[in-house]
Design a protein around this motif. Structure first.
Motif, short mmCIF file in Angstrom:
data_model
loop_
_atom_site.label_atom_id
_atom_site.label_comp_id
_atom_site.label_asym_id
_atom_site.label_seq_id
_atom_site.Cartn_x
_atom_site.Cartn_y
_atom_site.Cartn_z
N PHE A 1 0.88 -1.18 0.00
CA PHE A 1 0.00 0.00 0.00
C PHE A 1 0.92 1.22 0.00
O PHE A 1 1.66 1.46 0.95
N SER A 2 0.86 2.02 -1.05
CA SER A 2 1.81 3.09 -1.26
C SER A 2 1.39 4.39 -0.55
O SER A 2 0.28 4.88 -0.74
N ALA A 3 2.30 4.94 0.24
CA ALA A 3 2.04 6.22 0.90
C ALA A 3 1.92 7.34 -0.12
O ALA A 3 1.05 8.21 -0.02
N GLU A 4 2.78 7.31 -1.13
CA GLU A 4 2.75 8.36 -2.15
C GLU A 4 1.46 8.31 -2.95
O GLU A 4 0.86 9.35 -3.26
N ARG A 5 0.99 7.11 -3.29
CA ARG A 5 -0.26 6.98 -4.06
C ARG A 5 -1.45 7.53 -3.24
O ARG A 5 -2.36 8.14 -3.81
N LEU A 6 -1.43 7.31 -1.92
CA LEU A 6 -2.53 7.82 -1.09
C LEU A 6 -2.55 9.34 -1.14
O LEU A 6 -3.61 9.96 -1.32
N LYS A 7 -1.39 9.97 -1.01
CA LYS A 7 -1.34 11.43 -1.03
C LYS A 7 -1.76 11.97 -2.40
O LYS A 7 -2.47 12.98 -2.49
N GLN A 8 -1.36 11.28 -3.45
CA GLN A 8 -1.77 11.70 -4.80
C GLN A 8 -3.28 11.62 -4.97
O GLN A 8 -3.88 12.48 -5.62
N SER A 9 -3.89 10.60 -4.38
CA SER A 9 -5.35 10.45 -4.51
C SER A 9 -6.09 11.60 -3.84
O SER A 9 -7.11 12.07 -4.36
N TYR A 10 -5.58 12.07 -2.69
CA TYR A 10 -6.21 13.20 -2.02
C TYR A 10 -6.01 14.50 -2.80
O TYR A 10 -6.90 15.35 -2.85
N GLU A 11 -4.85 14.65 -3.40
CA GLU A 11 -4.62 15.82 -4.25
C GLU A 11 -5.61 15.84 -5.42
O GLU A 11 -6.22 16.87 -5.74
N TYR A 12 -5.78 14.70 -6.06
CA TYR A 12 -6.69 14.60 -7.20
C TYR A 12 -8.14 14.84 -6.78
O TYR A 12 -8.88 15.57 -7.45
N LEU A 13 -8.54 14.25 -5.65
CA LEU A 13 -9.91 14.41 -5.16
C LEU A 13 -10.22 15.87 -4.89
O LEU A 13 -11.30 16.37 -5.24
N PHE A 14 -9.27 16.58 -4.28
CA PHE A 14 -9.50 18.00 -4.00
C PHE A 14 -9.62 18.80 -5.29
O PHE A 14 -10.47 19.69 -5.40
N PRO B 1 4.07 14.57 5.43
CA PRO B 1 2.93 13.66 5.28
C PRO B 1 1.62 14.38 5.01
O PRO B 1 0.60 13.75 4.74
N SER B 2 1.62 15.70 5.10
CA SER B 2 0.38 16.48 4.98
C SER B 2 0.02 16.77 3.53
O SER B 2 0.88 17.13 2.71
N VAL B 3 -1.26 16.61 3.21
CA VAL B 3 -1.84 17.08 1.96
C VAL B 3 -3.02 17.97 2.35
O VAL B 3 -4.07 17.47 2.76
N SER B 4 -2.82 19.26 2.26
CA SER B 4 -3.80 20.20 2.82
C SER B 4 -4.44 21.05 1.73
O SER B 4 -3.77 21.48 0.78
N PHE B 5 -5.73 21.29 1.88
CA PHE B 5 -6.46 22.17 0.98
C PHE B 5 -6.98 23.39 1.73
O PHE B 5 -7.79 24.15 1.21
N VAL B 6 -6.52 23.57 2.97
CA VAL B 6 -6.92 24.72 3.79
C VAL B 6 -5.66 25.50 4.17
O VAL B 6 -4.71 24.91 4.68
N PRO B 7 -5.61 26.82 3.89
CA PRO B 7 -4.43 27.60 4.27
C PRO B 7 -4.13 27.50 5.76
O PRO B 7 -5.04 27.50 6.59
N ASN B 8 -2.86 27.39 6.10
CA ASN B 8 -2.37 27.34 7.49
C ASN B 8 -2.78 26.06 8.23
O ASN B 8 -2.72 26.02 9.46
N TRP B 9 -3.22 25.05 7.49
CA TRP B 9 -3.53 23.75 8.09
C TRP B 9 -2.56 22.71 7.54
O TRP B 9 -2.23 22.72 6.36
N PRO C 1 1.84 8.90 6.04
CA PRO C 1 2.47 8.68 4.73
C PRO C 1 3.69 9.57 4.51
O PRO C 1 3.61 10.65 3.93
N ALA C 2 4.84 9.11 4.99
CA ALA C 2 6.08 9.87 4.83
C ALA C 2 7.25 8.90 4.85
O ALA C 2 7.39 8.10 5.78
N GLY C 3 8.11 8.97 3.82
CA GLY C 3 9.27 8.10 3.75
C GLY C 3 10.52 8.81 4.22
O GLY C 3 10.56 10.04 4.34
#
Length: 665
Positions: free
Chosen positions: A143-156, A169-177, A222-224
């Motif tokens: 189960f890839s950590a990078e693929r999970l973060k990419q999926s959240y980027e795409y969903l947003f 490990p953060s993928v954020s769509f809110v400023p300062n979060w 999700p961070a290597g």
């Protein structure tokens, strides 16, 4: 080590300066209470959506270890409980996504790979049946950590048309979060047990804290590791809950020392090494210093000496070229953060800082710490536009209450929109919600979070019942009115205005007038609006909240804030006629498709700012009673309010207010 003679006086002055900057005990506890409550409100909201998720606010906001000048981000972690993390094969569970933690000598400490195990049999998965899966050269499916973060980027991007921000490990769509999606590890781990064994017999951490840490879940984020061959697939083990326990065990001197350390890091260290030293480095240094220092030393008058001890600890680790993780053995926190050349530069500066008896603290510009220390009578010298002391502390607490309630409003909007557009009745959904709250309210803080939800949902439930009475041309009786009164104290105006609107639409004009006069009496000039739809530029400035106090340090929410008035289609018989047009904004499917998720949530509602709605209802009610003079007064107040630029910071639905005024002219 000899304590310099002047350090006692400097410690007291520094402690007072930190108090005046919002690091006093009451503000620290208020910040903790607010963020823990926000955490639980979010958890309940996710559960009501059907998600099996745990939510946490970690970091300085929930710890209470920040000041306005530090401008700390908000750290948020959500953990999927639908995944079963296995440490050994015996942990396998049927009908769940099973992930086995793997590591060997080639994987750095704190890092793990997650092998996918089949749901119907405890055997390794062999097919890449999900976009999240990748194959290792050995044939293992990970189960890839990078693929999970990419999926959240795409969903947003699909949902909102914007780009997310990555930070570790953060993928954020809110400023300062910083928003991290992680997995729970519920089984005991050797890394944690090794740390517990190492700490036994010391004054700190206490025996009770170590026992709690033994059963606390850890997380896989999700961070290597930056130097790893599998850094795209790796997950980092994070004992966030244990670190929170350690932080919550700090006394006020330890909290102030940590905040001061971060002020030095951001104001002084940043000139040498930029942002390479982080708050987590400072926290780790604090853990080592407290562990090795007699508890009796941690007193206010020793603050500067204790800071000196922390700098000596950091200097030692810089000389050795490694900063070990406090809990997980074998991890060097300088890796990937602080290069060897920057370590040498910081070592030279800290050595100079220590030899000069910390004189550079007088040059800390954040929160005007340096200026406050240099002032002869620091309690009485005020710079232009500067908030100080009690005023600043109460302003911070009001801001915390405001942001907490704003988050609750956003979650309520999502829940109400979903419930009122579902095929089940609202009454059925409400019973389910209350049951969920009751089931989860196992302690005082959970009860507080549940009450916040129930109070607003109950008010909506009563309003919808009222509109049903009026739709059937029934008269609102004393029982209906009595039930409405339970929800009137949630804020200054909105709940009372909905009650007045119900009375007006039911023909109880005199009663409506009495309610509106009561609202007008409560609605002083500095009442602030809480809106879940729109944010106004500058509405979070601490001077706004200082002005709201007007010499009164009472920060009770219901005396200073009002929500916008939200009216659903199910409340149409309790709504003035003109606002019904606001409930019909989705003209075509093409128009609906152009709106984002938040805009879709209020297309079927009428939403209006409380103050303009107050004067509009007064105009209608006095008109119905034939009191022309009072009616014209209400019109003048409405015109004056909308036309005054000073009102705009409180107006989140200006177009609706202007429409109301336009119908009366």
């Amino acid at each position: 080590m000899q304590i310099p003679e002047h350090f006692t006086e400097l410690s007291i002055r520094m402690s007072e300066a930190l108090d005046d900057s919002g690091a006093d005990k009451e503000t620290v506890l208020e910040r903790r209470r607010t963020y823990l409550l926000r955490e639980l409100i979010e958890k309940i909201g996710r559960q009501l959506e059907g998600g099996n998720v745990e939510c946490f606010h970690f970091g300085s906001q929930s710890e209470g270890t920040t000041t306005p000048g530090l401008q700390s981000d908000i750290d948020f972690l959500s953990s999927f409980k639908t995944y079963n993390i296995m440490t050994v094969w015996e942990d396998w569970k049927a009908s769940m996504v099973n992930l086995l933690m793997l590591r060997d000598d080639t994987i750095p400490p704190q890092q793990y790979l997650l092998q996918v195990i089949q749901e119907d049999t405890p055997e390794p998965e062999t097919s890449l049946i999900s976009d999240m899966y990748v194959a290792k050269d050995t044939g293992q499916v990970l189960f890839s950590a990078e693929r999970l973060k990419q999926s959240y980027e795409y969903l947003f991007k699909v949902r909102n048309g914007g780009d997310a921000t990555r930070n570790g490990p953060s993928v954020s769509f809110v400023p300062n979060w910083d928003i991290v999606h992680a997995f729970h590890v519920l089984k005991p781990l050797p890394e944690i047990q090794h740390w517990i064994d190492r700490c036994r017999g010391r004054p700190w951490p206490s025996v009770h804290l170590l026992e709690a840490a033994r059963v606390a879940p850890c997380f896989l984020v999700p961070a290597g590791h930056p130097d790893s061959d599998y850094k795209r697939e790796e997950w980092r083990l994070s004992p966030n809950l244990i670190e929170r326990m350690l932080m919550f065990s700090f006394n006020m001197t330890q909290i102030k020392c940590y905040i001061l350390f971060k002020l030095i890091k951001k104001s002084l260290f940043a000139k040498i090494v930029g942002e390479s030293i982080t708050s987590f480095h400072c926290k780790t240094i604090m853990f080592y210093t407290i562990e090795r220092t007699p508890p009796s030393l941690w007193c206010e008058h020793n603050l500067m000496f204790l800071l000196l001890l922390c700098l000596h600890v950091l200097k030692r680790w810089l000389r050795l070229g490694r900063l070990p993780h406090y809990i997980i053995e074998g991890v060097n926190l300088f890796d990937g953060k602080l290069s060897k050349s920057l370590q040498k530069r910081l070592f030279v500066y800290i050595d100079s800082l220590i030899r000069d008896n910390l004189q550079d603290v007088f040059y800390i510009n954040i929160d005007n710490i340096g200026c406050r220390l240099q002032a002869c009578s620091m309690r009485y010298i005020v710079q232009a536009g500067e908030l100080r002391g009690v005023c600043l502390r109460h302003s911070i607490r009001l801001l915390l209450r405001f942001e907490g309630c704003e988050m609750l409003v956003v979650r309520l909007i999502e829940l109400q929109h979903r419930q009122l557009s579902s095929h089940t009745t609202f009454e059925q959904d409400l019973k389910y919600v209350i049951y969920k709250f009751y089931k989860n309210s196992t302690n005082v803080i959970l009860k507080s979070a549940a009450i916040e939800w129930i109070k607003d949902l109950y008010a909506l439930h009563i309003s919808i019942q009222g509109t049903s009475y009026l739709r059937l041309q029934n008269v609102l009786d004393s029982e209906n009115i009595r039930r409405v009164q339970y929800s009137l104290n949630s804020d200054v105006a909105s709940s009372r205005l909905k009650f007045a609107s119900m009375l007006y639409c039911g023909g109880h004009l005199r009663a409506a007038v009495r309610v509106l006069k009561d609202v007008e009496g409560r609605y002083h000039s500095n009442v602030k609006t809480v809106c879940g739809c729109k944010k106004m530029q500058g509405d979070r400035d601490l001077t706004v909240f200082a002005n709201m106090l007007s010499g009164n340090t009472d920060n009770e929410f219901s005396k200073h804030f009002t929500f916008c008035v939200k009216l659903f289609r199910q409340e149409s018989y309790c709504t003035p006629f003109i606002l019904l047009f606001e409930m019909n904004r989705n003209i075509s499917e093409e128009e609906v498709a152009q709106r984002n998720i938040i805009e879709k949530q209020w297309m079927d509602t009428a939403e209006v700012d409380a103050r303009p709605f107050l004067h509009y209802l007064q105009y209608l009610t006095y008109g119905g009673l034939g009191e022309r003079g009072n009616q014209l007064n209400a019109l003048r107040f409405l015109e004056s309010y909308i036309g005054d630029e000073r009102s705009w910071i409180h107006m989140h639905h200006a177009e609706t207010s202007i429409n109301l005024l336009g119908t009366l002219l």
